[in-house]
Design a protein around this motif. Structure first.
Motif, PDB file in Angstrom:
ATOM      1  N   GLY A   1       0.910  -1.286   0.058  1.00 10.48           N
ATOM      2  CA  GLY A   1       0.050  -0.021  -0.050  1.00 10.48           C
ATOM      3  C   GLY A   1       0.812   1.324   0.006  1.00 10.48           C
ATOM      4  N   ARG A   2       2.045   1.201  -0.219  1.00 10.04           N
ATOM      5  CA  ARG A   2       2.857   2.428  -0.264  1.00 10.04           C
ATOM      6  C   ARG A   2       3.830   2.611  -1.390  1.00 10.04           C
ATOM      7  NH1 ARG A   2       4.227   4.417   4.810  1.00 10.04           N
ATOM      8  NH2 ARG A   2       3.420   3.389   6.664  1.00 10.04           N
ATOM      9  N   HIS A   3       4.178   3.729  -1.667  1.00  5.86           N
ATOM     10  CA  HIS A   3       4.781   4.135  -3.005  1.00  5.86           C
ATOM     11  C   HIS A   3       6.359   3.874  -2.643  1.00  5.86           C
ATOM     12  CE1 HIS A   3       6.642   7.348  -5.842  1.00  5.86           C
ATOM     13  NE2 HIS A   3       6.464   6.190  -6.331  1.00  5.86           N
ATOM     14  N   VAL A   4       6.806   2.776  -3.416  1.00  7.37           N
ATOM     15  CA  VAL A   4       8.247   2.547  -3.457  1.00  7.37           C
ATOM     16  C   VAL A   4       9.057   3.101  -4.431  1.00  7.37           C
ATOM     17  CG1 VAL A   4      10.027   0.487  -3.638  1.00  7.37           C
ATOM     18  CG2 VAL A   4       7.680   0.090  -2.488  1.00  7.37           C
ATOM     19  N   LYS A   5       8.774   3.429  -5.580  1.00 14.61           N
ATOM     20  CA  LYS A   5       9.506   3.913  -6.535  1.00 14.61           C
ATOM     21  C   LYS A   5       8.840   4.360  -7.658  1.00 14.61           C
ATOM     22  CE  LYS A   5      13.033   1.931  -8.760  1.00 14.61           C
ATOM     23  NZ  LYS A   5      14.125   0.744  -9.294  1.00 14.61           N
ATOM     24  N   THR A   6       9.161   5.440  -8.624  1.00 11.06           N
ATOM     25  CA  THR A   6       8.777   5.904  -9.883  1.00 11.06           C
ATOM     26  C   THR A   6       9.916   5.657 -10.812  1.00 11.06           C
ATOM     27  OG1 THR A   6       6.711   6.526  -9.170  1.00 11.06           O
ATOM     28  CG2 THR A   6       7.160   7.231 -11.164  1.00 11.06           C
ATOM     29  N   ALA A   7      10.028   5.251 -11.971  1.00 16.27           N
ATOM     30  CA  ALA A   7      11.259   5.576 -12.714  1.00 16.27           C
ATOM     31  C   ALA A   7      10.898   5.266 -14.311  1.00 16.27           C
ATOM     32  CB  ALA A   7      12.237   4.525 -12.319  1.00 16.27           C
ATOM     33  N   PRO A   8      11.573   5.682 -15.420  1.00 19.55           N
ATOM     34  CA  PRO A   8      11.309   5.548 -16.473  1.00 19.55           C
ATOM     35  C   PRO A   8      11.393   4.172 -16.872  1.00 19.55           C
ATOM     36  CG  PRO A   8      12.889   7.409 -16.477  1.00 19.55           C
ATOM     37  CD  PRO A   8      12.655   6.824 -14.942  1.00 19.55           C
ATOM     38  N   ALA A   9      10.662   3.419 -17.674  1.00 20.12           N
ATOM     39  CA  ALA A   9      10.669   1.985 -17.924  1.00 20.12           C
ATOM     40  C   ALA A   9      11.923   1.641 -18.636  1.00 20.12           C
ATOM     41  CB  ALA A   9       9.407   1.772 -18.733  1.00 20.12           C
ATOM     42  N   SER A  10      12.573   2.739 -19.414  1.00 21.30           N
ATOM     43  CA  SER A  10      13.799   2.282 -20.093  1.00 21.30           C
ATOM     44  C   SER A  10      14.843   1.988 -19.206  1.00 21.30           C
ATOM     45  CB  SER A  10      14.128   3.408 -20.936  1.00 21.30           C
ATOM     46  OG  SER A  10      14.224   4.624 -20.469  1.00 21.30           O
ATOM     47  N   GLU A  11      14.847   2.245 -18.009  1.00 19.92           N
ATOM     48  CA  GLU A  11      15.895   2.412 -16.841  1.00 19.92           C
ATOM     49  C   GLU A  11      15.554   1.064 -16.001  1.00 19.92           C
ATOM     50  OE1 GLU A  11      16.261   5.958 -14.750  1.00 19.92           O
ATOM     51  OE2 GLU A  11      16.453   7.081 -16.562  1.00 19.92           O
ATOM     52  N   GLU A  12      14.623   0.225 -16.077  1.00 21.88           N
ATOM     53  CA  GLU A  12      14.416  -0.824 -15.136  1.00 21.88           C
ATOM     54  C   GLU A  12      14.294  -2.147 -16.186  1.00 21.88           C
ATOM     55  OE1 GLU A  12      13.633  -0.731 -12.155  1.00 21.88           O
ATOM     56  OE2 GLU A  12      13.711   1.532 -11.958  1.00 21.88           O
ATOM     57  N   THR A  13      14.684  -3.258 -15.265  1.00 23.12           N
ATOM     58  CA  THR A  13      14.526  -4.658 -15.971  1.00 23.12           C
ATOM     59  C   THR A  13      13.550  -5.344 -15.004  1.00 23.12           C
ATOM     60  OG1 THR A  13      16.147  -5.297 -14.192  1.00 23.12           O
ATOM     61  CG2 THR A  13      17.101  -4.393 -16.324  1.00 23.12           C
ATOM     62  N   SER A  14      13.247  -6.797 -15.401  1.00 21.66           N
ATOM     63  CA  SER A  14      12.394  -7.384 -14.605  1.00 21.66           C
ATOM     64  C   SER A  14      12.990  -7.795 -13.330  1.00 21.66           C
ATOM     65  CB  SER A  14      12.244  -8.739 -15.495  1.00 21.66           C
ATOM     66  OG  SER A  14      11.606  -8.608 -16.739  1.00 21.66           O
ATOM     67  N   ASP A  15      14.296  -7.897 -13.248  1.00 22.36           N
ATOM     68  CA  ASP A  15      14.847  -8.292 -11.842  1.00 22.36           C
ATOM     69  C   ASP A  15      14.904  -7.056 -10.957  1.00 22.36           C
ATOM     70  OD1 ASP A  15      15.474 -10.787 -12.641  1.00 22.36           O
ATOM     71  OD2 ASP A  15      17.654 -10.526 -13.166  1.00 22.36           O
ATOM     72  N   SER A  16      15.216  -5.746 -11.306  1.00 22.98           N
ATOM     73  CA  SER A  16      14.981  -4.608 -10.597  1.00 22.98           C
ATOM     74  C   SER A  16      13.507  -4.560 -10.020  1.00 22.98           C
ATOM     75  CB  SER A  16      15.494  -3.515 -11.373  1.00 22.98           C
ATOM     76  OG  SER A  16      14.636  -2.987 -12.503  1.00 22.98           O
ATOM     77  N   LEU A  17      12.851  -4.621 -10.996  1.00 22.08           N
ATOM     78  CA  LEU A  17      11.235  -4.387 -10.444  1.00 22.08           C
ATOM     79  C   LEU A  17      10.927  -5.542  -9.482  1.00 22.08           C
ATOM     80  CD1 LEU A  17       9.474  -3.745 -13.937  1.00 22.08           C
ATOM     81  CD2 LEU A  17      10.094  -2.141 -11.800  1.00 22.08           C
ATOM     82  N   VAL A  18      11.465  -6.737  -9.676  1.00 19.52           N
ATOM     83  CA  VAL A  18      10.942  -7.927  -8.777  1.00 19.52           C
ATOM     84  C   VAL A  18      11.479  -7.530  -7.453  1.00 19.52           C
ATOM     85  CG1 VAL A  18      11.191 -10.156  -7.920  1.00 19.52           C
ATOM     86  CG2 VAL A  18      10.407  -9.747 -10.339  1.00 19.52           C
ATOM     87  N   THR A  19      12.730  -7.022  -7.270  1.00 15.73           N
ATOM     88  CA  THR A  19      13.499  -6.549  -5.968  1.00 15.73           C
ATOM     89  C   THR A  19      12.630  -5.759  -5.431  1.00 15.73           C
ATOM     90  OG1 THR A  19      15.813  -7.262  -7.018  1.00 15.73           O
ATOM     91  CG2 THR A  19      15.670  -5.796  -5.091  1.00 15.73           C
ATOM     92  N   ALA A  20      12.375  -4.633  -6.101  1.00 13.53           N
ATOM     93  CA  ALA A  20      11.633  -3.550  -5.447  1.00 13.53           C
ATOM     94  C   ALA A  20      10.322  -3.891  -4.817  1.00 13.53           C
ATOM     95  CB  ALA A  20      11.422  -2.208  -6.670  1.00 13.53           C
ATOM     96  N   MET A  21       9.469  -4.755  -5.708  1.00 15.27           N
ATOM     97  CA  MET A  21       8.102  -5.267  -5.410  1.00 15.27           C
ATOM     98  C   MET A  21       8.296  -6.336  -4.221  1.00 15.27           C
ATOM     99  SD  MET A  21       6.889  -6.252  -9.093  1.00 15.27           S
ATOM    100  CE  MET A  21       5.940  -7.723  -8.607  1.00 15.27           C
ATOM    101  N   LEU A  22       9.443  -6.922  -4.126  1.00 13.39           N
ATOM    102  CA  LEU A  22       9.331  -8.088  -2.943  1.00 13.39           C
ATOM    103  C   LEU A  22      10.394  -7.657  -1.780  1.00 13.39           C
ATOM    104  CD1 LEU A  22       9.586 -11.238  -5.093  1.00 13.39           C
ATOM    105  CD2 LEU A  22       7.655 -10.061  -4.215  1.00 13.39           C
ATOM    106  N   GLY A  23      11.220  -6.650  -1.995  1.00 13.87           N
ATOM    107  CA  GLY A  23      12.115  -6.195  -1.213  1.00 13.87           C
ATOM    108  C   GLY A  23      13.559  -7.072  -1.076  1.00 13.87           C
TER     109      GLY A  23
END
Length: 523
Positions: free
Chosen positions: A244-266
């Motif tokens: 329920g909290r905002h973790v991060k916002t970034a251009p999609a071009s700067e992200e990967t599946s691994d970086s998003l998973v790490t941010a989602m799961l901690g």
């Protein structure tokens, strides 16, 4: 139509265009939208807490996170389907107040939810113009509507006749009806909630193309999805929510599946599937089917599932996979022989199959697996009410204990047992659908699309549960449209094409290329 109040009416600029029904929608360009300090609770459960975000006009902005992270709730708040407990929404810099989705339409905001808001017995044309009919002096101008429909249908590649009844359409085409409804209303900001969850890969790719075209036409899209590959290929910006909290916002071009998973799961998610443990070679046969037929869906199907074994059915949509599972469970009639633990059985109905120790996790939890408007406790115990009752009288304390223990065993995070199951996240709904079958441990689990519509973290949890059930001696028949899922979980893979078995592969034989060639008929 509701009036949002004298001080909060949409303020059309000189470029404003007449909207449906004579209302005015601000401009044709995409709407810039912002949320400030949004809070939302459901009982003791926190859905959103202090979320502040900005969505630029004319961009595709993804919301990702685990099931229960709050992404769908935020989308519904922006579209007026859910009221926040605190915070404010701004459109083009002006505070707005949505009392309903109809109010949100006044500001050019619409939503396409996972469960379509269509009238199934009306025609495509009537659904598209429902509530915004074209005409004069109270009379509908059908010719004008058909002309406008043809223009928009060409834009989104829509083929069915406008007179076709909606319930007869495939899911992908029903989704296009929803998109046409938004275009007719001159929607400038569309919230898309898990838009590809029920689509084939080809259908999903076409939807991504349509979404890009909407952006190129100036429409703002808030894209809620758990499919990270689609998010990275489609979106301009991505926002991660967690608990329920905002973790991060970034251009999609700067992200990967691994970086998003790490941010989602901690944490990183290094292993996609549990380490497989093959059952003993002499493990008893739990399920054996011989010459199972139900033309034209499938014909002459024969295979076995041993205790502790996960057998995967791989095939294209329409290959007969789901129909085979339903016939084994007694949901559909069929010819042939079905043996459970070495004894021939006649599965005349799901009730008789349940008594014999079978369980079916259906492909659509919302249509077939759960009663969405009923409380969680009722959903978990509905298949085994006798376990929590005596002489026909429900024992509330016993029910509470059984439900609590069973939900704990599947790691469901649900809050109060009395809340409707519709209030849960998709991942927890799926865990509840599985928990229903674990009140009494079955001998055989038929799992049809067990991870459809859930995020990567919840997927891993379901994988672990299925793997654990097999390790405890259950036989599992697994059906999935994701070939990687079948190959990652199953000890043995059976390829099905046009209702017939066209290959069977175990161990190292079950590689992606070999199975794909079989299901596509290129071997």
């Amino acid at each position: 139509m509701s009036d949002p109040g004298p001080d909060r009416r949409p303020r059309p600029d000189p470029a404003g265009t007449p909207g449906p029904g004579g209302s005015t929608v601000v401009g044709r360009a995409g709407a810039a939208c912002a949320v400030r300090g949004i809070d939302k609770r459901y009982g003791a459960a926190i859905a959103l807490q202090g979320v502040s975000l900005e969505f630029a006009a004319g961009e595709i902005h993804a919301l990702v996170g685990e099931n229960g992270a709050g992404k769908s709730t935020l989308g519904k708040i922006i579209a007026g389907a859910v009221a926040p407990d605190a915070g404010e929404i701004l459109v083009d810099g002006e505070p707005v107040s949505h009392r309903s989705p109809r109010d949100a339409i006044r500001y050019g905001i619409g939503i396409i939810e996972q469960e379509f808001a269509l009238a199934p017995d009306l025609s495509v044309l009537d659904n598209v113009f429902l509530g915004v009919e074209l005409g004069r002096r109270g009379l509908v101008d059908r010719a004008q509507q058909r002309e406008r429909f043809a223009e928009l249908a060409e834009r989104v590649g829509f083929r069915p006749r406008p007179s076709a009844v909606v319930r007869t359409l495939r899911t992908a085409d029903q989704q296009k009806v929803e998109i046409l409804r938004q275009l007719v209303r001159d929607t400038r900001l569309i919230v898309m909630d898990e838009p590809t969850a029920a689509l084939t890969r080809d259908e999903a790719d076409r939807l991504l193309e349509i979404t890009r075209e909407l952006r190129d036409d100036g429409v703002t899209v808030i894209y809620v999805s758990h499919i990270l590959g689609d998010v990275l290929a489609l979106c301009d910006t991505v926002t991660v929510l967690k608990d329920g909290r905002h973790v991060k916002t970034a251009p999609a071009s700067e992200e990967t599946s691994d970086s998003l998973v790490t941010a989602m799961l901690g944490r990183s998610l290094d292993v996609a599937f549990p380490t497989p443990v093959a059952p003993p070679a002499d493990a008893p046969v739990v399920l054996a089917v011989r010459g199972l037929s139900r033309p034209p869906a499938f014909q002459d199907i024969s295979f076995e599932v041993r205790a502790g074994e996960i057998v995967g059915l791989a095939g294209l949509v329409g290959s007969g996979r789901t129909e085979i599972a339903r016939a084994i469970f007694g949901a559909d009639p069929c010819e042939g022989t079905i043996e459970l633990d070495g004894r021939a059985v006649r599965t005349r109905s799901p009730r008789s199959s349940i008594r014999r120790g079978m369980a079916l996790l259906p492909e659509s939890r919302k249509d077939q697996g759960l009663v969405m408007v009923r409380p969680l406790n009722e959903n978990v115990t509905m298949a085994h009410v006798g376990t929590v009752s005596r002489r026909g009288v429900l024992q509330r304390r016993r029910e509470q204990q059984v439900v609590g223990d069973t939900l704990k065993s599947v790691d469901a995070r649900t809050g109060s047992q009395s809340l409707p199951v519709s209030s849960l996240s998709g991942g927890n709904q799926q865990k509840a659908a599985l928990a229903k079958w674990l009140v009494k441990t079955p001998r055989l689990l038929l799992a049809d699309e067990p991870t459809r519509g859930i995020d990567v973290g919840a997927k891993r949890a379901i994988y672990d549960l299925i793997h654990g059930l097999a390790a405890d001696g259950l036989g599992v028949l697994l059906i999935s449209s994701e070939l990687g899922e079948v190959l990652g979980l199953a000890h043995r893979v059976i390829a099905v094409r046009a209702g017939r078995i066209v290959g069977e592969y175990a161990g190292d034989q079950a590689d992606e290329e070999t199975v794909m060639r079989a299901v596509f008929g290129s071997v």
